[in-house]
Design a protein around this motif. Structure first.
Motif, mmCIF file in Angstrom:
data_model
loop_
_atom_site.group_PDB
_atom_site.id
_atom_site.type_symbol
_atom_site.label_atom_id
_atom_site.label_comp_id
_atom_site.label_asym_id
_atom_site.label_seq_id
_atom_site.Cartn_x
_atom_site.Cartn_y
_atom_site.Cartn_z
ATOM 1 N N LYS A 126 0.840 -1.199 0.000
ATOM 2 C CA LYS A 126 0.000 0.000 0.000
ATOM 3 C C LYS A 126 0.879 1.255 0.000
ATOM 4 N N GLU A 127 1.910 1.284 0.832
ATOM 5 C CA GLU A 127 2.814 2.436 0.885
ATOM 6 C C GLU A 127 3.516 2.646 -0.461
ATOM 7 N N LEU A 128 4.002 1.549 -1.043
ATOM 8 C CA LEU A 128 4.692 1.662 -2.337
ATOM 9 C C LEU A 128 3.729 2.119 -3.433
ATOM 10 N N TRP A 129 2.500 1.640 -3.398
ATOM 11 C CA TRP A 129 1.506 2.055 -4.390
ATOM 12 C C TRP A 129 1.224 3.552 -4.265
ATOM 13 N N GLU A 130 1.093 4.030 -3.026
ATOM 14 C CA GLU A 130 0.846 5.465 -2.814
ATOM 15 C C GLU A 130 2.023 6.304 -3.312
ATOM 16 N N LEU A 131 3.238 5.822 -3.075
ATOM 17 C CA LEU A 131 4.413 6.546 -3.579
ATOM 18 C C LEU A 131 4.453 6.541 -5.107
ATOM 19 N N ALA A 132 4.080 5.419 -5.718
ATOM 20 C CA ALA A 132 4.060 5.337 -7.187
ATOM 21 C C ALA A 132 3.015 6.293 -7.765
ATOM 22 N N GLN A 133 1.849 6.381 -7.117
ATOM 23 C CA GLN A 133 0.822 7.318 -7.580
ATOM 24 C C GLN A 133 1.303 8.761 -7.435
ATOM 25 N N LYS A 134 1.957 9.049 -6.321
ATOM 26 C CA LYS A 134 2.495 10.396 -6.092
ATOM 27 C C LYS A 134 3.531 10.727 -7.172
ATOM 28 N N LEU A 135 4.383 9.756 -7.481
ATOM 29 C CA LEU A 135 5.405 9.949 -8.516
ATOM 30 C C LEU A 135 4.751 10.280 -9.852
ATOM 31 N N ALA A 136 3.733 9.505 -10.217
ATOM 32 C CA ALA A 136 3.063 9.734 -11.504
ATOM 33 C C ALA A 136 2.372 11.094 -11.532
ATOM 34 N N THR A 137 1.708 11.444 -10.455
ATOM 35 C CA THR A 137 0.998 12.726 -10.399
ATOM 36 C C THR A 137 1.968 13.898 -10.436
ATOM 37 N N GLU A 138 3.008 13.830 -9.617
ATOM 38 C CA GLU A 138 3.958 14.935 -9.553
ATOM 39 C C GLU A 138 4.775 15.066 -10.829
ATOM 40 N N THR A 139 5.002 13.970 -11.507
ATOM 41 C CA THR A 139 5.751 14.031 -12.766
ATOM 42 C C THR A 139 4.914 14.677 -13.857
ATOM 43 N N GLY A 140 3.641 14.336 -13.929
ATOM 44 C CA GLY A 140 2.789 14.850 -14.995
ATOM 45 C C GLY A 140 2.252 16.248 -14.761
ATOM 46 N N GLU A 141 2.163 16.676 -13.509
ATOM 47 C CA GLU A 141 1.546 17.969 -13.195
ATOM 48 C C GLU A 141 2.250 19.164 -13.837
ATOM 49 N N PRO A 142 3.580 19.292 -13.741
ATOM 50 C CA PRO A 142 4.221 20.449 -14.388
ATOM 51 C C PRO A 142 4.002 20.477 -15.895
ATOM 52 N N ILE A 143 4.019 19.334 -16.519
ATOM 53 C CA ILE A 143 3.814 19.278 -17.975
ATOM 54 C C ILE A 143 2.385 19.697 -18.301
ATOM 55 N N ARG A 144 1.403 19.172 -17.561
ATOM 56 C CA ARG A 144 0.007 19.528 -17.797
ATOM 57 C C ARG A 144 -0.205 21.035 -17.605
ATOM 58 N N LYS A 145 0.373 21.576 -16.547
ATOM 59 C CA LYS A 145 0.217 23.001 -16.236
ATOM 60 C C LYS A 145 0.806 23.869 -17.356
ATOM 61 N N HIS A 146 1.993 23.544 -17.818
ATOM 62 C CA HIS A 146 2.648 24.360 -18.843
ATOM 63 C C HIS A 146 1.993 24.189 -20.215
ATOM 64 N N VAL A 147 1.528 22.990 -20.525
ATOM 65 C CA VAL A 147 0.832 22.796 -21.804
ATOM 66 C C VAL A 147 -0.442 23.629 -21.815
ATOM 67 N N ALA A 148 -1.170 23.635 -20.705
ATOM 68 C CA ALA A 148 -2.392 24.448 -20.628
ATOM 69 C C ALA A 148 -2.054 25.929 -20.793
ATOM 70 N N LYS A 149 -0.961 26.375 -20.187
ATOM 71 C CA LYS A 149 -0.554 27.775 -20.294
ATOM 72 C C LYS A 149 -0.194 28.124 -21.739
ATOM 73 N N VAL A 150 0.553 27.258 -22.396
ATOM 74 C CA VAL A 150 0.944 27.494 -23.795
ATOM 75 C C VAL A 150 -0.286 27.532 -24.691
#
Length: 155
Positions: A126-150
């Motif tokens: 469960k802990e590893l799954w939560e960390l993996a989800q956090k990794l995926a979310t945090e990795t994609g968030e800056p890209i999503r934010k900047h693509v929306a801005k562009v």
């Protein structure tokens, strides 16, 4: 090419002896200059937009990489911690197992260890799954934010 062929070409015939249609020669340099200036201005504006978009995406990738590195480090440290805990638990189990006096003691210790290992593995997964989800979310968030801005800027 003979002189008669050159004269024929100048008089409106081409190599196939077909008459060339001459268009009236109208002086339109002002119109063409204005169209050229507009085209250059649009091209420069487009280049600026592409440059800004490129800079935004580079920034998004830098942020994403930085976030990804932090999250991957956290995940790796959790895997090491989990491995260490599981190794310690296995060593403790074998130490208790060697101290068992009867088959019943060994069986009881084994059942208890199996329950403990299952519960521990469930919590660790469960802990590893939560960390993996956090990794995926945090990795994609800056890209999503900047693509929306562009995309907003491109409108």
């Amino acid at each position: 090419m003979s002189e008669s062929e050159v004269n024929a070409g100048l008089n409106g015939a081409n190599g196939f002896r077909m008459p060339l249609f001459e268009f009236p020669r109208i002086a339109l340099p002002g119109v063409f200059d204005e169209l050229a200036k507009q085209g250059v201005a649009r091209a420069q504006e487009g280049c600026e937009k592409v440059k800004v978009a490129s800079e935004e995406m580079a920034e998004a990738l830098r942020e994403s990489y930085s976030s990804n590195a932090r999250s991957a480090t956290d995940y790796g440290l959790k895997v090491i911690e989990t491995s260490n805990a599981n190794t310690a638990s296995a060593i403790d189990f074998f130490a208790h197992l060697l101290g068992g006096k009867s088959v019943t003691d060994v069986f009881t210790l084994s059942v208890a260890q199996a329950h403990k290992a299952f519960d521990t593995a469930s919590a660790q997964n469960k802990e590893l799954w939560e960390l993996a989800q956090k990794l995926a979310t945090e990795t994609g968030e800056p890209i999503r934010k900047h693509v929306a801005k562009v995309l907003r800027q491109a409108k």
